[in-house]
Design a protein around this motif. Structure first.
Motif, PDB file in Angstrom:
ATOM      1  N   GLY A  50       0.866  -1.170   0.000  1.00 28.31           N
ATOM      2  CA  GLY A  50       0.000   0.000   0.000  1.00 28.31           C
ATOM      3  C   GLY A  50       0.894   1.209   0.000  1.00 28.31           C
ATOM      4  O   GLY A  50       1.985   1.174  -0.569  1.00 28.31           O
ATOM      5  N   HIS A  51       0.460   2.257   0.658  1.00 28.10           N
ATOM      6  CA  HIS A  51       1.311   3.437   0.739  1.00 28.10           C
ATOM      7  C   HIS A  51       1.322   3.920   2.182  1.00 28.10           C
ATOM      8  O   HIS A  51       0.402   4.585   2.635  1.00 28.10           O
ATOM      9  CB  HIS A  51       0.784   4.526  -0.212  1.00 28.10           C
ATOM     10  CG  HIS A  51       1.795   5.591  -0.465  1.00 28.10           C
ATOM     11  ND1 HIS A  51       1.559   6.655  -1.295  1.00 28.10           N
ATOM     12  CD2 HIS A  51       3.056   5.751  -0.019  1.00 28.10           C
ATOM     13  CE1 HIS A  51       2.634   7.423  -1.330  1.00 28.10           C
ATOM     14  NE2 HIS A  51       3.547   6.901  -0.562  1.00 28.10           N
ATOM     15  N   PHE A  52       2.356   3.518   2.902  1.00 22.83           N
ATOM     16  CA  PHE A  52       2.485   3.889   4.310  1.00 22.83           C
ATOM     17  C   PHE A  52       3.967   3.912   4.649  1.00 22.83           C
ATOM     18  O   PHE A  52       4.707   3.036   4.241  1.00 22.83           O
ATOM     19  CB  PHE A  52       1.767   2.872   5.198  1.00 22.83           C
ATOM     20  CG  PHE A  52       1.994   3.099   6.672  1.00 22.83           C
ATOM     21  CD1 PHE A  52       1.261   4.052   7.360  1.00 22.83           C
ATOM     22  CD2 PHE A  52       2.955   2.364   7.367  1.00 22.83           C
ATOM     23  CE1 PHE A  52       1.480   4.278   8.715  1.00 22.83           C
ATOM     24  CE2 PHE A  52       3.176   2.580   8.725  1.00 22.83           C
ATOM     25  CZ  PHE A  52       2.431   3.541   9.401  1.00 22.83           C
ATOM     26  N   TYR A  53       4.393   4.947   5.352  1.00 16.62           N
ATOM     27  CA  TYR A  53       5.780   4.991   5.786  1.00 16.62           C
ATOM     28  C   TYR A  53       5.846   5.487   7.215  1.00 16.62           C
ATOM     29  O   TYR A  53       4.993   6.227   7.682  1.00 16.62           O
ATOM     30  CB  TYR A  53       6.633   5.862   4.871  1.00 16.62           C
ATOM     31  CG  TYR A  53       5.956   7.122   4.392  1.00 16.62           C
ATOM     32  CD1 TYR A  53       5.220   7.117   3.210  1.00 16.62           C
ATOM     33  CD2 TYR A  53       6.045   8.303   5.125  1.00 16.62           C
ATOM     34  CE1 TYR A  53       4.588   8.265   2.768  1.00 16.62           C
ATOM     35  CE2 TYR A  53       5.408   9.454   4.690  1.00 16.62           C
ATOM     36  CZ  TYR A  53       4.679   9.434   3.520  1.00 16.62           C
ATOM     37  OH  TYR A  53       4.050  10.575   3.088  1.00 16.62           O
ATOM     38  N   ILE A  54       6.879   5.040   7.918  1.00 16.90           N
ATOM     39  CA  ILE A  54       6.969   5.341   9.346  1.00 16.90           C
ATOM     40  C   ILE A  54       8.424   5.476   9.776  1.00 16.90           C
ATOM     41  O   ILE A  54       9.303   4.799   9.245  1.00 16.90           O
ATOM     42  CB  ILE A  54       6.260   4.232  10.168  1.00 16.90           C
ATOM     43  CG1 ILE A  54       6.231   4.600  11.653  1.00 16.90           C
ATOM     44  CG2 ILE A  54       6.913   2.872   9.951  1.00 16.90           C
ATOM     45  CD1 ILE A  54       5.284   3.727  12.452  1.00 16.90           C
ATOM     46  N   SER A  55       8.642   6.382  10.713  1.00 15.23           N
ATOM     47  CA  SER A  55       9.935   6.460  11.381  1.00 15.23           C
ATOM     48  C   SER A  55       9.652   6.984  12.783  1.00 15.23           C
ATOM     49  O   SER A  55       8.528   7.396  13.080  1.00 15.23           O
ATOM     50  CB  SER A  55      10.887   7.401  10.642  1.00 15.23           C
ATOM     51  OG  SER A  55      10.369   8.717  10.633  1.00 15.23           O
ATOM     52  N   GLN A  56      10.672   6.950  13.639  1.00 16.63           N
ATOM     53  CA  GLN A  56      10.473   7.478  14.990  1.00 16.63           C
ATOM     54  C   GLN A  56      11.327   8.721  15.166  1.00 16.63           C
ATOM     55  O   GLN A  56      12.528   8.707  14.879  1.00 16.63           O
ATOM     56  CB  GLN A  56      10.826   6.420  16.046  1.00 16.63           C
ATOM     57  CG  GLN A  56      10.431   6.864  17.450  1.00 16.63           C
ATOM     58  CD  GLN A  56      10.546   5.744  18.479  1.00 16.63           C
ATOM     59  OE1 GLN A  56      11.242   4.759  18.260  1.00 16.63           O
ATOM     60  NE2 GLN A  56       9.878   5.896  19.614  1.00 16.63           N
TER      61      GLN A  56
END
Lengths: 418, 89
Positions: free
Chosen positions: A280-286
């Motif tokens: 899908g289209h999802f991105y993550i960082s902290q």
């Protein structure tokens, strides 16, 4: 300009930090400049900086309707990468990576560049093949890329869902170890401070109301703070590109769309990479503060609202929870939106135009922040030399007429399909 | 969330619709000699107005009909909806 250093920090501590110089001035617009940059975001500020630094053009004004760094450079998810397959994108972005690596030293401003690596997850054999191809293309262009199998991914991000009976099992991923994040506001402020110190006028709260064009040449720009004469104008206004293009009777292959991002409540360190969901289209960082920084799809319809709707947010976070189930336990702290200049092939435009002295920088879609230094550097070159640099030759405006689209993702003309 | 009044089904949630872009764009007449610029304007170039904007939506999870919607791109307010074959007034 006072240098930011440990010695000056200690020195100023004795006067309670009340005697620091202003980082940039608040000048009244002059009647004439060699170059006027419209848009005081990351790209506009970087362009002015490189005009002064690389081309010795310092009689420059940056005109900003609101305040510098209040648009997309303050609204993005701070990801920096060069994991592109096509040469034009790869070489441009990798040139930018090298500018990122020494940006804090160049600007004497800590932009907190953190090359923590990005992993694009793959969820099928076919996707692994596609990533292998992209990784090979990257390596041929001198960009670091590592193809990871399921076990290797699990070692790096064990908190992702590696259970057996899931809809999108993790097969592996493509990693660019040198990619990362940076402190977005610091990038805008760092460029602003250096540009100002070299003589650039940063003029805020100044709206462009029209252009003076005669005989096919730029003569000046009309603003809410008076008329300014100039022979060269650089347009760096992202989502507002079409509004200004209309004043120039130009129609561009750009649509303005809304993109949302959000952060969770801050939690202890758990994720030390940037990770994207491949199904899908999802991105993550902290972030350094501990918030999980997340983003994904466009809202999906033309918008200038800088404010999104819930269905897209729900859709995006559903993908996030499918990828990393622990996210469902977190409370959402903030959501916000920015307006994107979506180009029709998903790639940017840095080019001259049919009007002499008018230069265009737009079409950044989802990827404007990471391009900030390379965009500023090549746009400054294009303006100063009145010709494009080989790095931005592929980002020309007439590729839409000639059919040489730069379709990294093959999105075609439907900018809202992603 | 947007609420769109489908001319066939009535007021429905945005979740049932998918977007189809600027409804004022017209395909050049068939078999007519077309300049490059006309073709570019049809395929790629958009006004992308700030303010009132006529656009196509499809009631994908409803009657599956394409419709025209007049919406404000700055406030998201919806003014008017038409069936696909009705001319924008």
């Amino acid at each position: 300009m006072q240098k930011y250093s440990i010695f000056n920090l200690v020195k100023n501590a004795f006067s309670n930090h009340e005697n620091w110089d202003l980082a940039w001035k608040d000048p009244t617009p002059k009647t004439e400049y060699d170059v006027v940059i419209i848009g005081g975001g990351g790209h506009g500020l970087a362009t002015a900086y490189y005009l002064a630094k690389e081309h010795n053009i310092t009689n420059v004004a940056i005109i900003e309707k609101g305040w510098i760094g209040g648009g997309n450079v303050g609204r993005n998810t701070t990801i920096i990468r060069s994991n592109y397959m096509h040469d034009d994108n790869a070489l441009f972005s990798e040139f930018g990576m090298n500018l990122w690596r020494r940006m804090s030293q160049d600007l004497n401003y800590n932009v907190m560049f953190s090359p923590r690596g990005i992993i694009n997850l793959a969820h099928s054999d076919a996707q692994m093949n596609v990533y292998a191809r992209r990784g090979n293309s990257m390596r041929l262009n001198g960009i670091d890329a590592v193809l990871l199998n399921r076990e290797q991914v699990k070692e790096i991000i064990p908190m992702a869902d590696f259970s057996e009976n899931v809809r999108f099992p993790i097969f592996g991923g493509l990693m660019q170890p040198s990619a990362g994040t940076a402190r977005h506001d610091a990038v805008a402020w760092g460029y602003a401070r250096q540009a100002d110190s070299m003589g650039v006028d940063i003029i805020q709260n100044c709206e462009v109301t029209g252009f003076d064009v005669s005989g096919g040449k730029i003569k000046g720009v009309r603003t809410s703070r008076g008329e300014i004469k100039t022979k060269k104008i650089g347009l760096c206004v992202a989502g507002s590109t079409n509004i200004l293009a209309e004043k120039l009777n130009m129609r561009l292959p750009i649509e303005t769309h809304l993109l949302q991002a959000c952060v969770s409540e801050p939690v202890k360190p758990i994720l030390d990479r940037v990770v994207t969901f491949g199904a899908g289209h999802f991105y993550i960082s902290q972030s350094d503060k501990g918030e999980m920084v997340m983003g994904g799809d466009l809202d999906g319809y033309n918008s200038y609202a800088q404010r999104g709707n819930l269905p897209t947010l729900q859709h995006v976070l559903t993908e996030g929870i499918a990828m990393m189930p622990f996210l469902s336990k977190l409370k959402m702290l903030r959501t916000w939106g920015g307006i994107m200049d979506m180009s029709m092939d998903g790639s940017p435009i840095i080019d001259k135009t049919h009007i002499e002295g008018l230069y265009l920088n737009c079409g950044w879609c989802y990827g404007g922040f990471k391009a900030t230094p390379a965009s500023g550097w090549t746009f400054a070159h294009t303006i100063a030399q009145d010709r494009v640099h080989e790095l931005n030759a592929g980002y020309n405006l007439n590729r839409f007429s000639t059919g040489h689209l730069l379709d990294e993702k093959g999105l075609g003309t439907k900018t809202w399909i992603s | 969330m947007l609420h769109i009044k489908c001319p066939h089904c009535g007021m429905r949630s945005q979740n049932e619709f998918s977007y189809g872009g600027d409804a004022s764009v017209k395909r050049p007449e068939l078999n007519k000699e077309v300049s490059d610029l006309e073709w570019d304007n049809f395929v790629y170039n958009r006004k992308s107005l700030r303010g009132k904007h006529w656009e196509l939506w499809q009631h994908l999870s409803g009657c599956r009909q394409w419709i025209k919607v007049e919406r404000d791109t700055a406030t998201h307010e919806i003014f008017k909806t038409l069936k696909a074959d009705q001319e924008i007034s």
